[in-house]
Design a protein around this motif. Sequence first.
Motif, mmCIF file in Angstrom:
data_model
loop_
_atom_site.group_PDB
_atom_site.id
_atom_site.type_symbol
_atom_site.label_atom_id
_atom_site.label_comp_id
_atom_site.label_asym_id
_atom_site.label_seq_id
_atom_site.Cartn_x
_atom_site.Cartn_y
_atom_site.Cartn_z
ATOM 1 N N GLY A 1 1.148 -1.205 0.460
ATOM 2 C CA GLY A 1 -0.382 -0.214 0.227
ATOM 3 C C GLY A 1 0.399 1.314 0.376
ATOM 4 N N PRO A 2 2.074 1.366 1.094
ATOM 5 C CA PRO A 2 2.888 2.753 0.782
ATOM 6 C C PRO A 2 3.361 3.050 -0.957
ATOM 7 C CG PRO A 2 3.035 1.741 3.046
ATOM 8 C CD PRO A 2 2.472 0.594 1.624
ATOM 9 N N SER A 3 3.568 2.249 -0.986
ATOM 10 C CA SER A 3 3.957 2.560 -2.630
ATOM 11 C C SER A 3 3.560 2.947 -3.562
ATOM 12 C CB SER A 3 4.674 0.688 -2.761
ATOM 13 O OG SER A 3 3.804 0.176 -3.542
ATOM 14 N N THR A 4 1.944 3.498 -2.879
ATOM 15 C CA THR A 4 0.971 3.402 -4.697
ATOM 16 C C THR A 4 1.338 5.426 -5.085
ATOM 17 O OG1 THR A 4 -0.728 4.301 -2.426
ATOM 18 C CG2 THR A 4 -0.937 2.180 -3.516
ATOM 19 N N PHE A 5 2.070 5.834 -3.606
ATOM 20 C CA PHE A 5 2.421 6.983 -4.670
ATOM 21 C C PHE A 5 2.554 7.698 -5.598
ATOM 22 C CE2 PHE A 5 4.176 7.054 -0.197
ATOM 23 C CZ PHE A 5 3.854 8.555 -0.196
ATOM 24 N N GLY A 6 1.960 8.146 -6.658
ATOM 25 C CA GLY A 6 1.475 8.398 -8.647
ATOM 26 C C GLY A 6 0.602 7.318 -8.759
ATOM 27 N N GLY A 7 -0.264 7.080 -7.847
ATOM 28 C CA GLY A 7 -1.417 5.886 -9.007
ATOM 29 C C GLY A 7 -0.930 4.940 -8.584
ATOM 30 N N GLY B 1 -5.850 -4.366 3.442
ATOM 31 C CA GLY B 1 -4.469 -4.252 3.435
ATOM 32 C C GLY B 1 -4.071 -3.254 2.661
ATOM 33 N N VAL B 2 -4.715 -3.070 1.490
ATOM 34 C CA VAL B 2 -3.702 -1.782 0.337
ATOM 35 C C VAL B 2 -4.401 -0.702 0.484
ATOM 36 C CG1 VAL B 2 -5.752 -2.116 -1.662
ATOM 37 C CG2 VAL B 2 -3.171 -1.501 -1.639
ATOM 38 N N THR B 3 -5.905 -0.410 0.731
ATOM 39 C CA THR B 3 -6.467 0.710 1.134
ATOM 40 C C THR B 3 -5.729 1.215 2.544
ATOM 41 O OG1 THR B 3 -8.442 -0.116 1.399
ATOM 42 C CG2 THR B 3 -8.099 0.785 -0.645
ATOM 43 N N ILE C 1 -1.671 7.326 5.945
ATOM 44 C CA ILE C 1 -0.498 8.378 5.337
ATOM 45 C C ILE C 1 -1.075 9.585 4.539
ATOM 46 C CG2 ILE C 1 1.323 8.445 3.146
ATOM 47 C CD1 ILE C 1 1.443 5.549 3.239
ATOM 48 N N VAL C 2 -2.334 9.659 3.505
ATOM 49 C CA VAL C 2 -2.942 10.653 3.232
ATOM 50 C C VAL C 2 -3.124 11.560 4.223
ATOM 51 C CG1 VAL C 2 -5.007 11.419 1.750
ATOM 52 C CG2 VAL C 2 -3.504 9.731 0.712
ATOM 53 N N TYR D 1 11.343 -2.902 -1.387
ATOM 54 C CA TYR D 1 10.928 -1.731 -1.223
ATOM 55 C C TYR D 1 10.695 -1.621 0.396
ATOM 56 C CZ TYR D 1 8.541 0.112 -5.293
ATOM 57 O OH TYR D 1 8.198 0.399 -6.566
ATOM 58 N N TYR D 2 11.753 -1.088 1.604
ATOM 59 C CA TYR D 2 10.955 -1.302 3.001
ATOM 60 C C TYR D 2 10.022 -0.524 3.301
ATOM 61 C CZ TYR D 2 15.584 -3.050 1.320
ATOM 62 O OH TYR D 2 17.010 -4.113 0.838
ATOM 63 N N ILE D 3 8.769 -0.655 3.751
ATOM 64 C CA ILE D 3 8.315 -0.522 4.411
ATOM 65 C C ILE D 3 7.879 -1.167 5.893
ATOM 66 C CG2 ILE D 3 5.208 -0.810 4.773
ATOM 67 C CD1 ILE D 3 6.952 0.670 1.847
#
Length: 213
Positions: free
Chosen positions: A24-30, A92-94, A100-101, A211-213
Amino acid sequence: MMKWFQKKQLTMLAQLFWVFFRIGPSTFGGGYAMMPSIEREVVDKKQWMEEKDLVDMVSLAGTAPGGVGVNAAAFVGFRKAGVSGAIAAVVGVTLPTFLIVIILSLFYLFFQDNPKVEAALKGVHSAVTALILLAAYRMAQTSVFDATTTSISIIALLVLLFGNISPLYVIVTGLLAGIILVKGKEWIGLKVRTEKAGMNKQKPELLYLEYYI
């Protein structure tokens, strides 16, 4: 037997939630920026899907209403654990994106005029562009494999860049063109390929940033 099945189902739901919670946190930009992470986790690590299935999933997720990333999560979740799996993957993804938003909105209210914040956002824009280009390159490797698919891709790109046409019409036209061309080739007796030669024999190497979350 029933308890074992329920335990297995709960384990799968937990895995789906946790995998997409980290994505989920890797969704910057769509959602398309998320595709490299989904491929790495779902295809390479978990082996829940094959490479060719992922390409179909991305196509379906992009044409269906809603966000591409959320649609992709629902697709994977439903395939692995039915409706409950789709719900677990979507939550989980949202969830991390939602949190974050909220945090970024509060942060931006106080620091929107700070030069360092503006510089950081420009850096994020560049990184997101690279992720989207990488996703496009990976899709092209498996989706563009002959003169027909190359021509359709080029025409669609030119129409989107220079024409004032909704992407929906481009998608529908590409769908119809694919069906007509395949049926036309079959009718005149030409060999029809719907995927890249040798795709099932050897899985392409996945080259993605970690990706290190």
